[in-house]
Design a protein around this motif. Structure first.
Motif, PDB file in Angstrom:
ATOM      1  N   PRO A   1       0.853  -1.345   0.063  1.00 43.78           N
ATOM      2  CA  PRO A   1       0.004   0.030  -0.012  1.00 43.78           C
ATOM      3  C   PRO A   1       0.825   1.179  -0.035  1.00 43.78           C
ATOM      4  O   PRO A   1       0.651   2.205  -0.796  1.00 43.78           O
ATOM      5  CB  PRO A   1      -0.950  -0.134   1.245  1.00 43.78           C
ATOM      6  N   LEU A   2       2.055   1.164   0.627  1.00 47.52           N
ATOM      7  CA  LEU A   2       2.957   2.523   0.843  1.00 47.52           C
ATOM      8  C   LEU A   2       3.383   2.839  -0.669  1.00 47.52           C
ATOM      9  O   LEU A   2       3.410   3.965  -1.060  1.00 47.52           O
ATOM     10  CB  LEU A   2       3.872   2.304   1.814  1.00 47.52           C
ATOM     11  N   VAL A   3       3.926   1.896  -1.282  1.00 48.95           N
ATOM     12  CA  VAL A   3       4.441   2.133  -2.496  1.00 48.95           C
ATOM     13  C   VAL A   3       3.554   2.366  -3.653  1.00 48.95           C
ATOM     14  O   VAL A   3       3.487   3.243  -4.350  1.00 48.95           O
ATOM     15  CB  VAL A   3       5.076   0.829  -3.200  1.00 48.95           C
ATOM     16  N   GLU A   4       2.121   1.899  -3.474  1.00 51.80           N
ATOM     17  CA  GLU A   4       1.046   2.346  -4.476  1.00 51.80           C
ATOM     18  C   GLU A   4       0.799   3.764  -4.203  1.00 51.80           C
ATOM     19  O   GLU A   4       0.516   4.576  -5.040  1.00 51.80           O
ATOM     20  CB  GLU A   4      -0.068   1.232  -4.234  1.00 51.80           C
ATOM     21  N   ALA A   5       0.561   4.063  -2.894  1.00 52.50           N
ATOM     22  CA  ALA A   5       0.280   5.443  -2.546  1.00 52.50           C
ATOM     23  C   ALA A   5       1.273   6.477  -3.035  1.00 52.50           C
ATOM     24  O   ALA A   5       1.001   7.595  -3.546  1.00 52.50           O
ATOM     25  CB  ALA A   5       0.195   5.784  -1.136  1.00 52.50           C
ATOM     26  N   LEU A   6       2.303   6.103  -3.095  1.00 56.83           N
ATOM     27  CA  LEU A   6       3.632   6.972  -3.585  1.00 56.83           C
ATOM     28  C   LEU A   6       3.628   7.200  -5.081  1.00 56.83           C
ATOM     29  O   LEU A   6       3.601   8.322  -5.736  1.00 56.83           O
ATOM     30  CB  LEU A   6       5.041   6.494  -3.010  1.00 56.83           C
ATOM     31  N   LEU A   7       3.463   5.913  -5.882  1.00 61.07           N
ATOM     32  CA  LEU A   7       3.189   5.941  -7.124  1.00 61.07           C
ATOM     33  C   LEU A   7       1.874   6.932  -7.777  1.00 61.07           C
ATOM     34  O   LEU A   7       2.026   7.402  -8.717  1.00 61.07           O
ATOM     35  CB  LEU A   7       3.232   4.440  -7.913  1.00 61.07           C
ATOM     36  N   ASP A   8       0.849   6.742  -7.045  1.00 61.56           N
ATOM     37  CA  ASP A   8      -0.355   7.358  -7.194  1.00 61.56           C
ATOM     38  C   ASP A   8      -0.067   8.760  -7.187  1.00 61.56           C
ATOM     39  O   ASP A   8      -0.724   9.682  -7.714  1.00 61.56           O
ATOM     40  CB  ASP A   8      -1.460   6.697  -6.472  1.00 61.56           C
TER      41      ASP A   8
END
Length: 416
Positions: A74-81
């Protein structure tokens, strides 16, 4: 068409980089400036509020690049988003990088976050930004890994059931080909203890097998003889308690087997809809699951692997060479993507049955004294060069255009 690997800008935006040490409950954050001085240190909780606080902090301080240890979650997804550039520095690399800043090598989350941020500042030419796969590939990877985990659970539960039966009902072990087969589970659901099995005669067993549609081909008299010749299990009052354990294990095993079948169908549907399916399903004896695993683990970002050597190294099928002075050693590559190595070696090992070039490479490796696993990795490395070209060009594997295969076939004497 060949794809250039993504690269970082010569300097980070606003001359600031961030490192995040991932943890289960909270994440340590460190931001450094162009001189390598830490200008911010904090921690955020691993929840929706914490992620919003993190993204707000990065936006206020003008940080657009983050180094982290893992490529998903989730953390990586939030950063990429949020259009933040994410750079992955593996835990093995981070462990070695700690020695830059001290000889103790102690593990500390806040210090690791600083090391990540500073490494992103100093080693930009050797680092690559994370380019995520498409949602279809990510979903397929999740399904394939979940199926693999369920199979491990199935094997462990079947072993537990076998051990239990060896103590209380030995005749059921080896009665059918596999303990977790549908006919074996159906038998144990109906005859869960020695007392119920003692009721059986060859005629009764034959009638029961016919009622459940048994197609194994073994004569019921042979199966009954197996039950009669096996050591006698526990009977009487105590057998009922053991039968309850048998029923619980059988029910759990049935559920696992059913869910593995459901995942298999889902994987097949997802593979059929994937844009790269034609590449991997064209490989010899790839089947559904093997092709899906190759698609999922290699991914669909061509820029991630600009050369076949880079793919072979990440897959752990290229040897690791160490050299110092006159000493030179070539050994097993421990640092690799274990899921990718499992996918390519599983495919390579079975490709020998359908591809004479693959079988010849394997036999040559064995003749040089390599064991089976080493020979399979040699074959997998050769296959990855073929797969990489097909993958980069979006073309299916064609044996007629496989130069090494055709050369090997021409070298063979004609058959009578």
């Amino acid at each position: 068409m060949k794809y250039a690997p993504p690269v970082l800008a010569p300097k980070p935006a606003n001359n600031m980089t961030c490192g995040i040490d991932w943890a289960g409950r909270d994440h340590a954050i460190s931001i450094v400036d162009a001189r390598g001085s830490e200008i911010h240190r904090s921690a955020v909780e691993h929840n929706a509020v914490g992620l919003r606080v993190l993204l707000g902090l990065l936006a206020r301080m003008g940080v657009s690049e983050v180094a982290i240890e893992r490529p998903d979650g989730p953390l990586v997804e939030a950063l990429l988003d949020a259009e933040v550039t994410v750079v992955v520095i593996s835990p093995n690399q981070l462990k070695n990088l700690r020695s830059r800043y001290g000889s103790a090598g102690n593990k500390d989350d806040r210090f690791d976050a600083f090391v990540l941020a500073d490494t992103l500042r100093t080693d930009r030419t050797r680092l690559r930004p994370l380019v995520p796969d498409t949602a279809a590939t990510t979903a397929l990877r999740t399904a394939c890994r979940a199926r693999k985990d369920l199979i491990k659970h199935r094997v462990a539960l079947a072993n537990q059931l076998r051990e239990h039966l060896n103590r209380v009902f030995p005749g059921a072990v080896g009665l059918f080909s596999d303990l977790d087969s549908p006919i074996s589970l159906a038998f144990l659901a109906r005859f869960d203890c020695q007392d119920r099995a003692d009721w059986l005669t060859p005629k009764r067993l034959s009638a029961w097998l016919a009622s459940v549609g048994y197609t194994g081909g073994t004569d019921p008299a042979v199966l009954h003889a197996h039950l009669a010749s096996a050591p006698h299990g526990i009977t009487g009052e105590h057998s009922r308690a053991h039968a309850g354990v048998t029923a619980a294990l059988v029910t759990s095993l049935k559920t696992l087997v059913a869910q593995i079948k459901v995942l298999y169908r889902q994987i097949g549907d997802q593979l059929d809809a994937h844009v790269d399916a034609h590449i991997f399903t064209s490989l010899p004896r790839s089947g559904t699951v093997r092709a899906a695993k190759l698609v999922a683990e290699i991914g669909d970002c061509r820029a991630r692997f600009p050369t076949p050597e880079s793919l072979a190294c990440l897959a752990g099928v290229a040897p690791s060479t160490r050299q110092s002075g006159t000493m030179r050693s070539v050994g097993f590559r421990w640092a690799c993507d274990k899921h990718l190595r499992d996918a390519v070696t599983d495919f390579a090992a079975d490709s020998r049955a359908a591809n004479p070039w693959a079988e010849n490479l394997y036999r040559q490796a064995r003749s040089r004294g390599h064991d089976h696993q080493h020979a399979v990795r040699i074959l997998a490395r050769a296959w990855l060069y073929v797969i990489w070209h097909c993958w980069q060009d979006h073309t299916a594997y064609n044996p007629d255009r496989h130069g090494a295969l055709q050369a090997f076939l021409r070298s063979q004497p004609p058959t009578a």
